[in-house]
Design a protein around this motif. Structure first.
Motif, PDB file in Angstrom:
ATOM      1  N   THR A 114       0.802  -0.990   0.204  1.00 55.62           N
ATOM      2  CA  THR A 114      -0.171   0.065  -0.061  1.00 55.62           C
ATOM      3  C   THR A 114       0.916   1.388  -0.106  1.00 55.62           C
ATOM      4  OG1 THR A 114      -1.850  -0.934   1.097  1.00 55.62           O
ATOM      5  CG2 THR A 114      -1.546   1.426   1.554  1.00 55.62           C
ATOM      6  N   GLY A 170      -3.066  12.443   6.351  1.00 56.72           N
ATOM      7  CA  GLY A 170      -3.166  11.759   5.128  1.00 56.72           C
ATOM      8  C   GLY A 170      -3.593  12.390   3.959  1.00 56.72           C
ATOM      9  N   GLY A 189       1.111   5.376   0.191  1.00 55.35           N
ATOM     10  CA  GLY A 189       0.143   6.640   0.726  1.00 55.35           C
ATOM     11  C   GLY A 189       1.043   7.848   0.331  1.00 55.35           C
ATOM     12  N   CYS A 234      -4.164   7.633  -0.954  1.00 59.75           N
ATOM     13  CA  CYS A 234      -3.363   6.482  -0.863  1.00 59.75           C
ATOM     14  C   CYS A 234      -4.075   5.343  -1.895  1.00 59.75           C
ATOM     15  CB  CYS A 234      -3.495   5.720   0.665  1.00 59.75           C
ATOM     16  SG  CYS A 234      -4.917   5.793   1.420  1.00 59.75           S
ATOM     17  N   CYS A 279       5.684  10.376   0.477  1.00 59.48           N
ATOM     18  CA  CYS A 279       5.136   9.123   0.499  1.00 59.48           C
ATOM     19  C   CYS A 279       5.726   8.078   1.302  1.00 59.48           C
ATOM     20  CB  CYS A 279       5.301   8.792  -1.163  1.00 59.48           C
ATOM     21  SG  CYS A 279       7.169   8.381  -1.576  1.00 59.48           S
ATOM     22  N   TYR A 297       2.444   3.194   8.628  1.00 60.40           N
ATOM     23  CA  TYR A 297       3.550   3.018   7.611  1.00 60.40           C
ATOM     24  C   TYR A 297       4.878   2.696   8.423  1.00 60.40           C
ATOM     25  CZ  TYR A 297      -0.001   4.153   4.224  1.00 60.40           C
ATOM     26  OH  TYR A 297      -0.915   4.371   3.130  1.00 60.40           O
ATOM     27  N   SER A 322      -4.749   1.378  -1.590  1.00 61.46           N
ATOM     28  CA  SER A 322      -4.597   0.133  -0.774  1.00 61.46           C
ATOM     29  C   SER A 322      -4.412  -1.217  -1.601  1.00 61.46           C
ATOM     30  CB  SER A 322      -5.872   0.174  -0.131  1.00 61.46           C
ATOM     31  OG  SER A 322      -5.784  -1.040   0.824  1.00 61.46           O
ATOM     32  N   CYS A 361      -5.258   3.172   5.183  1.00 56.16           N
ATOM     33  CA  CYS A 361      -4.119   3.627   4.398  1.00 56.16           C
ATOM     34  C   CYS A 361      -3.902   5.011   4.550  1.00 56.16           C
ATOM     35  CB  CYS A 361      -3.943   3.366   3.123  1.00 56.16           C
ATOM     36  SG  CYS A 361      -5.361   3.923   1.926  1.00 56.16           S
TER      37      CYS A 361
END
Length: 135
Positions: free
Chosen positions: A38, A52, A40, A55, A105, A122, A57, A116
């Motif tokens: 994934t 965020g 993002g 993203c 990213c 992450y 997924s 996500c």
């Protein structure tokens, strides 16, 4: 370990457009490929928390956007058969001064669905790239 490199940032006037790129490399051995991760896009303005933006997924193949960019930003994946393999793009249209931030990213193999959009999900991050929108 996944490495991520952002490019395409810069300074534009209100209403302008930019396209950010995120090039990924260094995937794990075995069956893991870029499509298993994934990816993002996030941003962080001075004095604010990282948020965020959009993203893709890997768990459901869906594209997600934050309310603040929905209808203006578009996330997409490069073509596996061309030079933009393992690349994720963020097309940003109708930019506003409040879009000014450092954009990052990120990639992770375990993030599921709409989660996500949460930065804490992450493990791998790029170095970030500045986007400045002047009024």
């Amino acid at each position: 370990e996944v490495q991520l490199v952002e490019s395409g940032g810069g300074t534009v006037q209100t209403g302008g457009s930019l396209r950010l790129s995120c090039k990924a490399s260094g995937f794990g051995s075995g069956d893991y490929t870029f499509n298993d991760y994934t990816i993002g896009w996030f941003r962080q303005a001075p004095g604010k928390e990282r948020e965020g933006v959009s993203c893709i997924s890997s768990s459901d193949g869906e594209y997600y956007y934050s309310d603040s960019v929905k209808g203006r930003f578009t996330i997409s994946a490069g073509d596996d058969d061309y030079d933009d393999k393992n690349t994720i793009y963020l097309r940003m249209n109708n930019l506003k001064p409040e879009d000014t931030a450092l954009y990052y990213c990120a990639a992770d193999g375990l993030v599921r669905g709409r989660l996500c959009l949460l930065p804490n999900e992450y493990d791998s991050w790029g170095q970030g790239i500045q986007v400045t929108v002047s009024s």
